[in-house]
Design a protein around this motif. Structure first.
Motif, PDB file in Angstrom:
ATOM      1  N   SER A  41       0.835  -1.194   0.000  1.00 42.10           N
ATOM      2  CA  SER A  41       0.000   0.000   0.000  1.00 42.10           C
ATOM      3  C   SER A  41       0.876   1.252   0.000  1.00 42.10           C
ATOM      4  N   GLY A  42       0.380   2.290  -0.679  1.00 39.48           N
ATOM      5  CA  GLY A  42       1.112   3.546  -0.729  1.00 39.48           C
ATOM      6  C   GLY A  42       2.369   3.501  -1.567  1.00 39.48           C
ATOM      7  N   PHE A  43       2.440   2.618  -2.547  1.00 41.85           N
ATOM      8  CA  PHE A  43       3.647   2.527  -3.358  1.00 41.85           C
ATOM      9  C   PHE A  43       3.747   3.720  -4.305  1.00 41.85           C
ATOM     10  N   ASP A  44       4.949   3.948  -4.803  1.00 38.03           N
ATOM     11  CA  ASP A  44       5.216   5.081  -5.681  1.00 38.03           C
ATOM     12  C   ASP A  44       5.406   4.609  -7.109  1.00 38.03           C
ATOM     13  N   LEU A  45       4.653   5.196  -8.030  1.00 38.90           N
ATOM     14  CA  LEU A  45       4.865   4.963  -9.452  1.00 38.90           C
ATOM     15  C   LEU A  45       6.128   5.685  -9.884  1.00 38.90           C
ATOM     16  N   LEU A  46       7.024   4.969 -10.550  1.00 38.68           N
ATOM     17  CA  LEU A  46       8.253   5.577 -11.055  1.00 38.68           C
ATOM     18  C   LEU A  46       8.204   5.806 -12.556  1.00 38.68           C
ATOM     19  N   SER A  47       7.595   4.881 -13.295  1.00 38.48           N
ATOM     20  CA  SER A  47       7.514   5.052 -14.740  1.00 38.48           C
ATOM     21  C   SER A  47       6.473   4.109 -15.315  1.00 38.48           C
ATOM     22  N   ALA A  48       5.927   4.482 -16.467  1.00 41.77           N
ATOM     23  CA  ALA A  48       5.045   3.615 -17.255  1.00 41.77           C
ATOM     24  C   ALA A  48       5.141   4.106 -18.688  1.00 41.77           C
ATOM     25  N   GLU A  49       5.846   3.375 -19.528  1.00 40.01           N
ATOM     26  CA  GLU A  49       6.201   3.883 -20.838  1.00 40.01           C
ATOM     27  C   GLU A  49       5.946   2.850 -21.930  1.00 40.01           C
TER      28      GLU A  49
END
Length: 605
Positions: free
Chosen positions: A449-457
């Motif tokens: 829970s509460g994870f951070d998105l770093l990239s989606a490409e």
């Protein structure tokens, strides 16, 4: 229920359905409710446990949400052989008359009634010539009096703001008291939740300032925004507003079309999934408002096929009622706000009926969905999603690095992958499906829970996404039916880390009727000293029971070391064999994936 529908439409080679089938479905759905009506028709007191709002509110909910279907049905109709107009007019009289024994709870008394007021408002607008224009003045005033408090009450900071606005729009349309400044403030607030365009892709909202991304994006944020405009024709500024919302819906559909499988199944992700074919509300709005990049034949195939998917798989019981569930009835899908009438929010999936039988849309031959033509792949960067659909079996998979549900791990939001043919395991002692967890030496388990998105490409047809939580950083790359999931621990806590588990999809060994029977989700350790473990959970989900989850276990995982797993999901009945990629460690910071088709892909820092 589908066995009694009309004969296949010759212009429908994929679904076999035409407008008459959708109309017939609406009629049969509405008629099946009538035996459960109160004497004045103001409620349908359906069997089943009450929601948190109580049984009286639940009865109103069943009335309002089915009235929405009746409104769509009557909007484009030339006749009313089942007298839906008369039936619901009687219910409106009994429900809003202060002297009636069946009077509905007031909007100020039970918040849930504010949702149902929105459904009633849209239905009244669409059936205006059939119902509103024929009501006596006293009944019209009683309805107005019941709806007017919507301007004074607090609506939550989420999709409910649109419920307030469509209620206000109906009041304005009949010359009743309304608050245009409130409407404008609501629109400005909801515009703040729009996530804009990233890499040319747009159309996505959060459900509130800190809300999640799920199907509410389509069936409320997109559909209701344009329906508000439909109900506000001639109001200054509404044409410009409609142009803005049309553009957003078009952008949404350009990527959301890939969230339906080749069999018409919707992605199983997020809350309120018992609303089933409400997911088709946004595609229907694309057709109604000319707000879609998809050709009409593809919209037709999507709208009708997406509804028929559920009709053919047991959504209606033997008496013709919609119950809690996905394919057939599945009580564990019940949420605190779910009552017996809740599934009738699926009426949004019948919105296409407002296009009359002579609309050119209904004569356009169906065209295949993208996943019925070729493999599909792409990124939805606002959600941190990678989407991969395969032509061979029609399955769509979504890799999730951007959506969770607040401060607790929710299986409907926070898993690393979802699909159109599987559902997450609700609970497990150590590891469930599509997770990466560390099981510490003290027995504690990490939480995503509460994870951070770093990239989606999506770069040159290569999909990659990454996220970070606790001590874990995770990358995903997907091609076809295989995801490469690479993990690196960010801090040297070898004394704490007992073992790491990376899991695949939950596959029912005893599928429910209508579910796929040949599903396979294999896992393979591609880098590291992982061993494969198969765990069978003696429980059920909406697709079946005896859930098998394959996982790779890494003992004593070291920090700054690559642990890489391949995870598949495919239908072995349609695609008996698959090929796996190989992975080469280039450094502590980078990997190279060699896909079976010769494509090379690098991931890492």
């Amino acid at each position: 229920m589908h066995d009694q529908l009309p004969h296949p439409d010759p212009a429908a080679p994929y679904t076999g359905w035409g407008r008459k089938d959708l109309e017939s479905l609406a009629d049969r759905t509405l008629l099946a409710l009538r035996p459960w009506a109160t004497p004045g028709h103001a409620r349908f007191d359906l069997p089943g446990p009450a929601s948190g709002a109580g049984p009286v509110s639940d009865g109103l909910e069943a009335f309002a949400r089915s009235f929405l279907a009746a409104g769509f049905r009557l909007s484009g109709a030339s006749d009313d052989p089942q007298d839906h107009a008369g039936w619901y007019a009687a219910g409106l009289r009994a429900g809003t008359d202060p002297a009636s024994a069946e009077r509905w709870p007031l909007l100020a008394d039970i918040p849930q009634t504010r949702v149902e007021a929105a459904a009633i408002s849209i239905a009244l607008h669409e059936s205006r010539s059939w119902i509103w224009d024929r009501l006596d003045a006293a009944t019209q005033q009683h309805i107005i009096d019941w709806l007017v408090p919507s301007a004074e009450l607090r609506y939550p900071d989420n999709n409910w703001r649109w419920f307030c606005n469509v209620t206000q729009a109906f009041l304005r349309s009949v010359g009743a008291s309304h608050d245009q400044q409130l409407v404008d403030r609501n629109i400005a607030t909801m515009d703040e939740w729009y996530l804009g365009k990233i890499d040319g892709r747009g159309g996505w909202y959060r459900d509130g300032a800190a809300g999640s991304i799920d199907w509410y994006n389509g069936w409320v944020m997109q559909l209701f925004s344009l329906w508000y405009c439909r109900m506000s024709a001639g109001v200054p500024g509404v044409e410009e507003l409609q142009d803005r919302f049309r553009a957003r819906l078009s952008d949404y559909l350009s990527t959301a079309v890939n969230l339906w499988g080749g069999d018409g199944a919707s992605l199983f992700q997020g809350r309120s999934l018992t609303y089933r074919y409400a997911t088709l509300g946004a595609p229907w709005a694309g057709a109604i408002f000319d707000a879609s990049p998809l050709p009409p034949g593809q919209l037709r195939r999507l709208g009708l096929g997406g509804v028929r998917y559920f009709v053919d798989r047991g959504a209606f019981d033997d008496s013709g009622l919609l119950g809690i569930g996905w394919l057939d009835q599945f009580e564990p899908m019940r949420q605190s706000y779910s009552g017996p009438g809740s599934p009738y929010w699926s009426s949004l999936g019948l919105a296409g009926l407002v296009m009359p039988a002579d609309d050119p849309f209904w004569s356009v031959p169906e065209e295949p969905l993208p996943v019925e033509v070729s493999d599909v792949r792409g990124a939805i960067p606002q959600a941190g999603w990678l989407v991969s659909g395969t032509l061979s079996d029609g399955i769509v998979r979504v890799i999730n690095h951007g959506v969770d549900h607040g401060d607790h791990e929710d299986p409907l939001y926070g898993r690393l992958a979802y699909s159109t043919v599987t559902a997450p395991l609700a609970d497990a002692a150590e590891v469930a499906d599509n997770q990466v967890v560390l099981i510490n030496s003290d027995g504690s388990v990490t939480d995503r829970s509460g994870f951070d998105l770093l990239s989606a490409e999506d770069q040159d047809d290569l999909l990659i996404a990454s996220s970070r939580w606790d001590r874990i950083r995770c990358w995903s790359a997907i091609r076809g039916c295989v995801e490469v999931r690479a993990v690196r621990l960010q801090r040297a806590d070898e004394d704490q880390a007992g073992r790491m588990l990376i899991s695949g999809f939950a596959i029912p060994q005893q599928p429910r009727p209508g579910a796929r029977s040949g599903l396979v989700s294999e896992v393979r350790s591609l880098v590291g000293d992982g061993s494969i473990v198969a765990v069978r959970h003696p429980t059920a989900n909406p697709f079946g029971s005896q859930l098998l989850i394959n996982q790779v276990e890494y003992p004593k995982p070291a920090a700054d070391t690559w642990h890489v797993v391949g995870i598949s999901l495919y239908d072995a009945d349609e695609q008996p064999e698959i090929s796996w990629p190989s992975v080469t460690v280039e450094s502590t910071e980078a990997l190279k994936i060699n896909w079976p088709d010769g494509t090379e892909q690098r991931i890492g820092n």
